[in-house]
Design a protein around this motif. Sequence first.
Motif, mmCIF file in Angstrom:
data_model
loop_
_atom_site.group_PDB
_atom_site.id
_atom_site.type_symbol
_atom_site.label_atom_id
_atom_site.label_comp_id
_atom_site.label_asym_id
_atom_site.label_seq_id
_atom_site.Cartn_x
_atom_site.Cartn_y
_atom_site.Cartn_z
ATOM 1 N N SER A 80 -35.184 84.976 -77.651
ATOM 2 C CA SER A 80 -34.249 85.491 -78.651
ATOM 3 C C SER A 80 -34.114 84.571 -79.857
ATOM 4 O O SER A 80 -33.634 84.997 -80.915
ATOM 5 N N VAL A 81 -34.507 83.298 -79.737
ATOM 6 C CA VAL A 81 -34.383 82.360 -80.855
ATOM 7 C C VAL A 81 -35.751 81.866 -81.315
ATOM 8 O O VAL A 81 -35.846 80.873 -82.035
ATOM 9 N N SER A 82 -36.816 82.568 -80.910
ATOM 10 C CA SER A 82 -38.154 82.108 -81.251
ATOM 11 C C SER A 82 -39.047 83.298 -81.583
ATOM 12 O O SER A 82 -38.591 84.436 -81.673
ATOM 13 N N SER A 83 -40.323 83.040 -81.778
ATOM 14 C CA SER A 83 -41.329 84.065 -82.040
ATOM 15 C C SER A 83 -42.694 83.430 -81.798
ATOM 16 O O SER A 83 -42.823 82.200 -81.808
ATOM 17 N N PRO A 84 -43.734 84.234 -81.584
ATOM 18 C CA PRO A 84 -45.071 83.645 -81.435
ATOM 19 C C PRO A 84 -45.476 82.781 -82.633
ATOM 20 O O PRO A 84 -46.138 81.754 -82.461
ATOM 21 N N ARG A 85 -45.058 83.182 -83.831
ATOM 22 C CA ARG A 85 -45.399 82.379 -85.014
ATOM 23 C C ARG A 85 -44.736 81.009 -84.952
ATOM 24 O O ARG A 85 -45.374 79.987 -85.244
ATOM 25 N N MET A 86 -43.477 80.976 -84.571
ATOM 26 C CA MET A 86 -42.779 79.694 -84.473
ATOM 27 C C MET A 86 -43.379 78.826 -83.370
ATOM 28 O O MET A 86 -43.493 77.612 -83.513
ATOM 29 N N VAL A 87 -43.767 79.463 -82.261
ATOM 30 C CA VAL A 87 -44.413 78.712 -81.183
ATOM 31 C C VAL A 87 -45.712 78.094 -81.681
ATOM 32 O O VAL A 87 -46.008 76.927 -81.414
ATOM 33 N N ALA A 88 -46.486 78.886 -82.447
ATOM 34 C CA ALA A 88 -47.751 78.374 -82.976
ATOM 35 C C ALA A 88 -47.512 77.192 -83.908
ATOM 36 O O ALA A 88 -48.259 76.198 -83.876
ATOM 37 N N GLU A 89 -46.475 77.270 -84.741
ATOM 38 C CA GLU A 89 -46.163 76.169 -85.651
ATOM 39 C C GLU A 89 -45.817 74.907 -84.874
ATOM 40 O O GLU A 89 -46.238 73.801 -85.225
ATOM 41 N N THR A 90 -45.024 75.065 -83.806
ATOM 42 C CA THR A 90 -44.640 73.908 -82.993
ATOM 43 C C THR A 90 -45.848 73.308 -82.293
ATOM 44 O O THR A 90 -46.013 72.078 -82.247
ATOM 45 N N MET A 91 -46.701 74.143 -81.767
ATOM 46 C CA MET A 91 -47.862 73.653 -81.027
ATOM 47 C C MET A 91 -48.807 72.853 -81.930
ATOM 48 O O MET A 91 -49.462 71.916 -81.484
ATOM 49 N N LYS A 92 -48.849 73.207 -83.208
ATOM 50 C CA LYS A 92 -49.711 72.476 -84.142
ATOM 51 C C LYS A 92 -49.238 71.035 -84.346
ATOM 52 O O LYS A 92 -50.031 70.166 -84.691
ATOM 53 N N THR A 93 -47.952 70.799 -84.145
ATOM 54 C CA THR A 93 -47.401 69.458 -84.371
ATOM 55 C C THR A 93 -47.471 68.582 -83.121
ATOM 56 O O THR A 93 -47.153 67.401 -83.194
ATOM 57 N N GLN A 94 -47.844 69.150 -81.996
ATOM 58 C CA GLN A 94 -47.836 68.409 -80.743
ATOM 59 C C GLN A 94 -49.231 67.901 -80.394
ATOM 60 O O GLN A 94 -50.234 68.536 -80.727
ATOM 61 N N PRO A 95 -49.314 66.755 -79.718
ATOM 62 C CA PRO A 95 -50.627 66.243 -79.318
ATOM 63 C C PRO A 95 -51.293 67.170 -78.306
ATOM 64 O O PRO A 95 -50.618 67.925 -77.598
ATOM 65 N N LYS A 96 -52.601 67.128 -78.249
ATOM 66 C CA LYS A 96 -53.366 67.968 -77.338
ATOM 67 C C LYS A 96 -53.100 67.556 -75.894
ATOM 68 O O LYS A 96 -53.179 66.383 -75.543
ATOM 69 N N LEU A 97 -52.760 68.553 -75.080
ATOM 70 C CA LEU A 97 -52.540 68.294 -73.656
ATOM 71 C C LEU A 97 -53.885 68.285 -72.944
ATOM 72 O O LEU A 97 -54.643 69.263 -73.011
ATOM 73 N N LEU A 98 -54.181 67.193 -72.269
ATOM 74 C CA LEU A 98 -55.468 67.035 -71.588
ATOM 75 C C LEU A 98 -55.357 67.367 -70.101
ATOM 76 O O LEU A 98 -56.169 68.110 -69.554
ATOM 77 N N ARG A 99 -54.375 66.818 -69.442
ATOM 78 C CA ARG A 99 -54.140 67.075 -68.026
ATOM 79 C C ARG A 99 -52.703 66.686 -67.701
ATOM 80 O O ARG A 99 -51.991 66.162 -68.554
ATOM 81 N N TRP A 100 -52.299 66.915 -66.456
ATOM 82 C CA TRP A 100 -50.927 66.636 -66.068
ATOM 83 C C TRP A 100 -50.839 66.373 -64.572
ATOM 84 O O TRP A 100 -51.763 66.690 -63.807
ATOM 85 N N ALA A 101 -49.729 65.800 -64.180
ATOM 86 C CA ALA A 101 -49.442 65.566 -62.766
ATOM 87 C C ALA A 101 -47.995 65.954 -62.513
ATOM 88 O O ALA A 101 -47.090 65.416 -63.159
ATOM 89 N N ILE A 102 -47.768 66.899 -61.619
ATOM 90 C CA ILE A 102 -46.413 67.303 -61.255
ATOM 91 C C ILE A 102 -45.857 66.295 -60.253
ATOM 92 O O ILE A 102 -46.439 66.077 -59.188
#
Length: 256
Positions: A80-102
């Motif tokens: 309700s407070v976002s959109s695919p466009r806003m998500v795309a903008e945010t993802m561009k500013t974040q470092p590339k995720l390579l892997r993870w450990a839960i």
Amino acid sequence: MPRPQPRRALIGLMLLLGSQALLAPGGAWAQADPAPATSGQPSAALSEAQARAAAERILTTIRNGDAQARFNQFSPALQSVSSPRMVAETMKTQPKLLRWAIRSIQPGFDSSTVEATLFTSAGERDLLMVIDGQGRIDGYHFNVTDQPAEKVVRDFITALSSGHFISASSFLSPLMQEQIPQGQLQQKWLNLQRITGNFVRVKRINRAESTPEMRLVIVNTEFNRLTDNLFVTLDSENRIIGVDFPTDPAPPSPPR
């Protein structure tokens, strides 16, 4: 010059030093609005295995960089407070995720908390995610303990003023996120600007107080009708636990 004292209203809750008591705030940004009444029982939380599978899906989507799929994994409150466009903008500013450990999964009454370490192109980041009973992300918080409090506050104000309320919410402590969900955060920011006018810029940020338990950061902020200070309180882990907006803002300084 004596230090300014933060005596105005807090955005939500603020821990008292050396006490477990909570302030009951009032004023420009007071406590969270009452939650609307709901009918029926809340959906049950996922099992540990289901929460793990949901977290894996969410992190895989982030690694793939698919903004639409990422948006589809948001809970209705986040959508309700976002959109695919806003998500795309945010993802561009974040470092590339390579892997993870839960690292841990804690099922709750109607949501699960998942802690993970992300290995990104910019180094490691610890992430806490809240996943609802449908396997959708309902909130998150990055560990920013190693960052200066001033940078955390600047990033929070930047996200807030640009309309990225999910990102802004991620700087709040988990308790604050419960008290002030993303939709309320959006509404309170919009209500503030009805008084102050549109946000223009952050003029300067200064740390006023610092103890082992908390930090107080003052943000001198310019809106198009006035300029005044915002007081932001962080805990020992740099999670925001209070934001105090002016109740008697000062008019902007005349041009020289």
